[in-house]
Design a protein around this motif. Structure first.
Motif: not given
Length: 149
Positions: A104-127
């Protein structure tokens, strides 16, 4: 201006890499399931900005490298091709484990969702690999300004 064959080739390979499961895909699926499609779209925005950051960084870095070292283009292409082969071996070798885990994942605010998407992308070695090893395969120094390509 890049040739249409190079643009189509790069777009096809990029689409294939984007559609294969990885950290970005798992993050988007988990957020969309837990919080709905709106959260998934906000997260996708962060991931897309991460892609743009890598693309600009790769283009600037490749341009600087090609200006500094005359044979760097050939070395960069060869190294990128070798690294892609290494990654392919890592993907198909026996003994791999599943990256999917139910929780289960907690519900996050839009700003946190955007930041998590950004950092997931930036830290993704495949990208990083996509832009740093694949992009040079489609650049032709003799065709003019490398940064514009």
């Amino acid at each position: 201006m890049p040739e249409i064959q190079n643009l189509l080739g790069f777009a096809l390979i990029a689409l294939g890499m984007v559609l294969t499961p990885g950290p970005n895909m798992i993050y988007l699926i988990s957020r969309s399931i837990c919080q709905g499609p709106g959260a998934g779209l906000i997260s996708l925005g962060g991931i897309a900005i991460g892609f743009v950051c890598y693309m600009v960084s790769a283009a600037l870095g490749i341009t600087a490298l090609l200006l500094a070292v005359p044979f760097a283009y050939d070395v960069l292409r060869f190294a990128g091709a070798l690294y892609l082969l290494y990654l392919a071996w890592q993907a198909v070798r026996p003994g791999g484990r599943s990256i999917f885990q139910v929780r289960d994942l907690p519900k996050d605010r839009p700003r946190k969702l955007f930041a998590m998407g950004l950092f997931t992308s930036l830290l993704n070695p495949k990208v990083a690999i996509l832009y740093l090893s694949l992009l040079p395969q489609f650049i032709r120094p003799e065709a003019g300004n490398v940064l514009a390509q």
